[in-house]
Motif scaffolding. Sequence first.
Motif, PDB file in Angstrom:
ATOM      1  N   MET A 190       1.732  -4.337 -17.997  1.00 29.78           N
ATOM      2  CA  MET A 190       2.206  -3.141 -17.078  1.00 29.78           C
ATOM      3  C   MET A 190       1.384  -2.534 -16.396  1.00 29.78           C
ATOM      4  SD  MET A 190       5.536  -3.283 -17.363  1.00 29.78           S
ATOM      5  CE  MET A 190       6.105  -1.888 -16.381  1.00 29.78           C
ATOM      6  N   ASN A 223       1.007  -0.894  -6.901  1.00 32.16           N
ATOM      7  CA  ASN A 223       1.522  -1.135  -5.678  1.00 32.16           C
ATOM      8  C   ASN A 223       2.960  -0.308  -5.618  1.00 32.16           C
ATOM      9  OD1 ASN A 223       2.667  -2.284  -8.009  1.00 32.16           O
ATOM     10  ND2 ASN A 223       2.809  -4.588  -7.212  1.00 32.16           N
ATOM     11  N   TRP A 224       3.069   0.983  -6.095  1.00 35.04           N
ATOM     12  CA  TRP A 224       4.125   1.871  -5.897  1.00 35.04           C
ATOM     13  C   TRP A 224       4.135   2.015  -4.514  1.00 35.04           C
ATOM     14  CZ3 TRP A 224       7.297   1.539  -9.514  1.00 35.04           C
ATOM     15  CH2 TRP A 224       7.098   1.464 -10.918  1.00 35.04           C
ATOM     16  N   LEU A 225       4.968   2.154  -3.799  1.00 33.77           N
ATOM     17  CA  LEU A 225       5.168   2.552  -2.367  1.00 33.77           C
ATOM     18  C   LEU A 225       5.028   3.945  -2.237  1.00 33.77           C
ATOM     19  CD1 LEU A 225       6.117   1.071   0.238  1.00 33.77           C
ATOM     20  CD2 LEU A 225       8.094   2.285  -0.051  1.00 33.77           C
ATOM     21  N   TYR A 226       5.758   4.700  -2.940  1.00 31.96           N
ATOM     22  CA  TYR A 226       5.444   6.224  -2.876  1.00 31.96           C
ATOM     23  C   TYR A 226       5.855   6.860  -4.009  1.00 31.96           C
ATOM     24  CZ  TYR A 226      10.100   6.987  -1.187  1.00 31.96           C
ATOM     25  OH  TYR A 226      11.533   6.780  -0.735  1.00 31.96           O
ATOM     26  N   THR A 227       5.198   8.015  -4.599  1.00 33.89           N
ATOM     27  CA  THR A 227       5.529   8.803  -5.409  1.00 33.89           C
ATOM     28  C   THR A 227       6.136  10.049  -5.348  1.00 33.89           C
ATOM     29  OG1 THR A 227       3.507   7.623  -6.522  1.00 33.89           O
ATOM     30  CG2 THR A 227       4.250   9.670  -7.740  1.00 33.89           C
ATOM     31  N   ILE A 228       6.940  10.440  -6.125  1.00 36.86           N
ATOM     32  CA  ILE A 228       7.682  11.811  -5.814  1.00 36.86           C
ATOM     33  C   ILE A 228       7.220  12.595  -7.007  1.00 36.86           C
ATOM     34  CG2 ILE A 228       9.963  13.285  -5.844  1.00 36.86           C
ATOM     35  CD1 ILE A 228      11.252  10.643  -5.269  1.00 36.86           C
ATOM     36  N   SER A 229       6.428  13.464  -6.772  1.00 37.40           N
ATOM     37  CA  SER A 229       5.665  14.393  -7.891  1.00 37.40           C
ATOM     38  C   SER A 229       5.728  15.866  -7.388  1.00 37.40           C
ATOM     39  CB  SER A 229       4.228  13.812  -8.186  1.00 37.40           C
ATOM     40  OG  SER A 229       3.530  14.039  -7.031  1.00 37.40           O
ATOM     41  N   PRO A 230       5.407  16.829  -8.359  1.00 35.42           N
ATOM     42  CA  PRO A 230       5.446  18.036  -7.795  1.00 35.42           C
ATOM     43  C   PRO A 230       3.948  18.429  -7.320  1.00 35.42           C
ATOM     44  CG  PRO A 230       5.041  17.932 -10.434  1.00 35.42           C
ATOM     45  CD  PRO A 230       5.508  16.588  -9.635  1.00 35.42           C
ATOM     46  N   LYS A 247       0.526  -3.459 -12.781  1.00 36.30           N
ATOM     47  CA  LYS A 247       1.515  -3.279 -11.813  1.00 36.30           C
ATOM     48  C   LYS A 247       1.528  -1.920 -11.084  1.00 36.30           C
ATOM     49  CE  LYS A 247       4.676  -6.208 -11.431  1.00 36.30           C
ATOM     50  NZ  LYS A 247       6.086  -6.363 -11.299  1.00 36.30           N
ATOM     51  N   ASN A 248       0.787  -1.056 -11.806  1.00 35.36           N
ATOM     52  CA  ASN A 248       1.027   0.290 -11.282  1.00 35.36           C
ATOM     53  C   ASN A 248       0.439   0.647  -9.741  1.00 35.36           C
ATOM     54  OD1 ASN A 248       2.312   1.054 -13.303  1.00 35.36           O
ATOM     55  ND2 ASN A 248       0.879   2.442 -14.088  1.00 35.36           N
ATOM     56  N   TYR A 252      16.958  13.462   3.091  1.00 46.21           N
ATOM     57  CA  TYR A 252      15.555  13.658   3.262  1.00 46.21           C
ATOM     58  C   TYR A 252      15.084  13.246   4.502  1.00 46.21           C
ATOM     59  CZ  TYR A 252      10.713  13.561   2.994  1.00 46.21           C
ATOM     60  OH  TYR A 252       9.333  13.681   3.522  1.00 46.21           O
ATOM     61  N   GLU A 283       4.994   8.548   8.617  1.00 51.72           N
ATOM     62  CA  GLU A 283       6.437   8.928   8.259  1.00 51.72           C
ATOM     63  C   GLU A 283       7.220   9.535   9.301  1.00 51.72           C
ATOM     64  OE1 GLU A 283       7.162  11.457   5.051  1.00 51.72           O
ATOM     65  OE2 GLU A 283       9.108  10.259   4.400  1.00 51.72           O
TER      66      GLU A 283
END
Lengths: 425, 290
Positions: B1, B7-14, B4-5, B120, B25
């Motif tokens: 696992m 190639n995330w397109l984007y992350t929603i985080s605080p 595979k981390n 958004y 964008e």
Amino acid sequence: MEKDIILKVENLSKQYRLGLVGTGTLGHDLNRWWSKIRGKEDPYLKIGESNDRSRKGESEYVWALKDINFDVERGEVVGIIGKNGAGKSTLLKILSKVTGPTTGEIKTKGRIASLLEVGTGFHPEMTGKENVFLNGAILGMTKKEIQSKLKEIVEFSGCERYIDTPVKRYSSGMTVRLAFAVAAHLDPDILVVDEVLAVGDAEFQKKAIGKMQDISNSQGRTVLFVSHNMAAVKSLCTRAIVLQHGKTVFEGETHKAVDFYLKSDEANTQAHYINKKPNKSSDILEVSMRDDQNNICGLFGFEEQIILQVKLKVSQDIVEYGSVGFRIRDQFERVVFSSEIDLHQFIKKDGNYIANVKFPKAVLLPSEYRVIIGYHVPNKEKIRSLFDVVDFKIEETGTIFHKYQGVDFGCVMLDCKWSMNSVKN
Amino acid sequence: MANKNDNWLYTISPKQKLIDLNLKEIWYYKDLLLLFVKRNVITVYKQTILGPLWYFIQPLFTSVIFTLIFNNMANIPTGDGVPSFLFNLAGITCWNYFKECLTGTSNTFSQNQGLFGKVYFPRVIVPLSVVLTNLVKYGIQILVFIGFYIYYAFFTDKAGGASPKSAIIFIPMLIFFMGILGLGLGMIISSMTIKYRDLKFLISFGVQLLMYGSAVMYPLSFFKEKLPNISWVVEYNPMTTIIEAFRYMTLGVGDYSLPKMVYTALFSIVVFLLGLIIFNKTEKSFIDTI
């Protein structure tokens, strides 16, 4: 085969502050800021309790979502179900980036488009066509994309004739059609849908659900679908997540999740009545709604067994002449049906008894019902009558009428015998 | 696992960086920006008889009134051979642009909460579209100014002292700095009004007061002469520098110097960046506080 996970939600939490935002916030802001420059943790993040609306909490802060974890694979249609205030909308808002999480994160491999509402940003003064472009752009399409789909969109909406008329001249139904048409032609990797299907007339709803099915089946798109409409969830989703008080309480196959949701304890507060001060001689002691496993339950699927249980105290003089009966009323206070028995048909001597009444299956249509119970000697003595003593709800789990909303079909489904023969004319 | 981390397109985080301005964008949403501008332009005067003519009427009438009151009645000098009307028109046109950028962006969050609460897109698109919309308006008003300039120069002998300077080529820069100054201030105010609504009241009359401190209807030199003690208030106001420079470039009267221009440019950029930071911080959570 390795799973192709397109969306990963990790330890997602969201905290809200209750009460009025106004006085005191400056103080909290300063306090926060002070602990920040001392390098300490935010003091208000530690407190907070789970979001149980009905109980008065001790803290001003609540967790609308607490430690949510789940993965979504590419091409899955995941339903998110839960009662009002369970955190569904908050989760949707975070997924669609309208608001940020307090802790935790969401990782995604595709573009997310969210449909929390159709027709966001429609301007009444602009024509239908101009609004298609504006709304499409707001939802994240480029002008070129919209241009290439314009014909399809207009056709789908069925508003071709009005396309160059300002939207303020449209009927509300037409506006919704046009808006949904734009939304339906979005091309994101992940589509997040709120209960937008609860709009429009029956024909249009059918079209909308059909389009959703189309999107998920043939185009292999990932969809997150939030709804109260269990029938829609059942027919659309491959997997479902049940939220309760901001926590995931179940995750798995759709029909299991729907069952779990129906069985969850929350709705049962009104499904059980205990008489705290019963008469010495004869009285109703307890009334409850039960499922076929004898668990107290206030929420049933359409085809499930519904049992009304009454605990009685019977004195010797009542045994011979007493009767016990109930009436079921719907939310408009119409009596749906009644039933009554004479006690002497069942019992011969005094004591405490439990009466179980099995309702016929698949008769009461999805709605909310209340129970009135009477315990009396007919025309002579009223021992106890309890109005709206317990209530229960039958959830739409796929009757023939699930396609329509807000239409009164009465309260009962009767097994009518239909037949059809072809005729020559 | 774990492999595979990446190639995330984007992350929603605080967590967020100080300036989290995702230019890529914003570029992706350029069509939305243009459509917003189009919407703002075409919907303002829908169902009015005069329509876009209002763009002309506002500055013209204000200039006439200013000329009557400040020049004809109060005898404020506008420089030799420069018609007071032109002088006022120049000031008002510029001031209007700044003012509308400021007031137009200062209610971004409160005006768009319905929209922002549902979908958004980079929030900064909305204030940007306001600034661009005003640019269209400003362009039209500049045309009016040019029209009257030509009239005075060629059809009357009143404009003998007015002549454009070669620095006129820097006018786009003036407009740019006006724009980002108004945008920056507007973004700061819109972010603050979410929590502290008092600012909403401050802005409406604050802007009006600010006009009197921005050398709109008087030359800076005249103010210095009459009120030398407090002239620094007007002098350090970046809008004064811009308006004076605009009049210098077009009419040939006004205070124009490199240090002041540099000061104004830096001031505008700082305000703009500050606005961007605050706006960015606010946009993620404003929907919970509004």
